[in-house]
Design an enzyme around this catalytic site. Structure first.
Site, PDB file in Angstrom:
ATOM      1  N   LYS A 109      -4.782  29.838  43.167  1.00 26.29           N
ATOM      2  CA  LYS A 109      -3.457  29.315  42.794  1.00 26.29           C
ATOM      3  C   LYS A 109      -3.290  27.881  43.283  1.00 26.29           C
ATOM      4  O   LYS A 109      -2.701  27.042  42.596  1.00 26.29           O
ATOM      5  CB  LYS A 109      -2.358  30.230  43.369  1.00 26.29           C
ATOM      6  N   ASP A 157       6.921  34.991  39.705  1.00 19.55           N
ATOM      7  CA  ASP A 157       6.153  36.199  39.382  1.00 19.55           C
ATOM      8  C   ASP A 157       6.946  37.115  38.451  1.00 19.55           C
ATOM      9  O   ASP A 157       6.388  38.037  37.864  1.00 19.55           O
ATOM     10  CB  ASP A 157       5.846  36.982  40.676  1.00 19.55           C
ATOM     11  N   GLN A 214       2.297  36.775  48.021  1.00 19.90           N
ATOM     12  CA  GLN A 214       1.109  37.501  47.548  1.00 19.90           C
ATOM     13  C   GLN A 214       1.180  38.964  47.979  1.00 19.90           C
ATOM     14  O   GLN A 214       1.345  39.267  49.159  1.00 19.90           O
ATOM     15  CB  GLN A 214      -0.152  36.824  48.132  1.00 19.90           C
TER      16      GLN A 214
END
Ligand code: NAP
Length: 281
Positions: A50, A117, A94
């Site tokens: 990322k 997300d 995460q």
């Protein structure tokens, strides 16, 4: 029939180049904060990827690598601080979090406008009614692949195997929004093979190597393999028996090089979207 292999790696590069060009026109470059708690090696690999994507897209990025013992309150306080920062457009925590930490509390704490997300219940609700600003990255990547190869889901029968909140359910919703007739299968579905054989578009998101065999694929179907498993040699593989399925399918994604790179590219798309929303007030 020899299936066309859907090249997610090439498309991801194209999407990121497009994002970069659009980001360059903004007054302030998009900013993404990534929080990693603990030392899970797979999570570390994802976070490194990322960061590289952010550099490629001309984004500002910050990484918070916290020890596994980080108290919940400290994690929540970090999210709260990031929520108020004008230079941070997207916040990503995460997953999975180490045992003892409440994932849902963290996801709920992220400001919906920075939830790149698309896991916050507010954004999930917006997705449900087709009003979303963001689309969850993996299912959105699948839709982008379908579009790239000129596959219109409208009027097709789509079968999604897996009903997780991050892949299966939102995938079904995005296909439904595009006018597919959708069947969702899961571990309690009787006759999975029969259901799959009815699919014009078959999306497998289970995490079990060899689950989808060639005889479960309809002639001429589109087969999308979301899963990321390790085989007995530690090699990355999906749910689908690729060679068998490719003999029946018209289109098929490989693992690796299919959905995986698209997930990362769509995170960049969402961060750009968030930056635009923040900069336009
Ligand atoms: P998950 O939360 O474990 O969900 C798996 C789903 O598969 C569940 O709904 C489960 O049903 C269903 N299932 C399990 N065994 C089954 C069976 N024998 N037949 C039919 N359905 C079955 O997993 P996830 O997070 O959605 O991820 C799924 C896979 O995608 C994993 O391999 C993951 O690594 C991969 N993934 C890839 C990306 C990417 O970027 N390519 C992103 C995210 C995830 P129940 O609900 O009944 O238990």
């Amino acid at each position: 029939m020899a299936a066309t292999i859907m090249d997610g790696k090439a498309l991801a590069a194209k999407v990121k180049a497009r994002v970069r060009a659009q980001a360059d026109t903004l007054a302030r470059r998009p900013g993404l904060a990534v929080i990693l708690v603990g030392d899970d090696p797979a999570s570390r690999v994802y976070v490194n990827g990322k960061r590289r994507d952010c550099t490629e897209c001309g984004f500002y990025s910050e990484e918070y690598a916290l020890p596994a013992e980080t108290p919940q309150a400290e994690l929540m306080a970090l999210v709260e601080t990031l929520n108020t920062r004008a230079d941070i457009d997207g916040i990503l925590c995460q997953l999975p979090l180490p045992k003892g930490l409440d994932e849902m509390a963290v996801l709920r704490a992220i400001a919906p406008g920075k939830d790149v997300d698309c896991f916050h219940p507010f954004n999930v609700g917006e997705l449900m009614i087709g009003m979303q600003s963001f689309q969850p990255c993996t299912p959105a990547g699948v839709m982008e692949l379908l579009d790239e190869y000129g596959i219109d889901p409208a009027g097709k029968h789509a079968v999604v195997v897996g009903r997780s909140n991050i892949v299966g359910k939102p995938q079904a919703m995005l296909l439904l929004q595009r006018n597919a007739t959708v069947t969702i299968c899961h571990s309690r579905t009787p006759d999975l093979a029969g259901q799959c054989r009815r699919a014009d578009i078959l999306v497998s998101a289970v995490g079990r190597q060899g689950l989808i065999t060639g005889d479960m694929v309809k002639e001429g179907a589109v087969v999308i393999d979301v899963a990321m498993n390790r085989d007995e040699n530690g090699k990355l593989c999906g749910d689908v028996c690729f060679d068998e399925a490719a003999r029946k399918a018209a289109y098929i994604t490989p693992v690796p090089g299919g959905v995986g790179p698209m997930t990362r590219a769509m995170l960049m798309v969402n961060t750009l979207t968030a930056a635009r929303l923040h900069q336009n007030g």
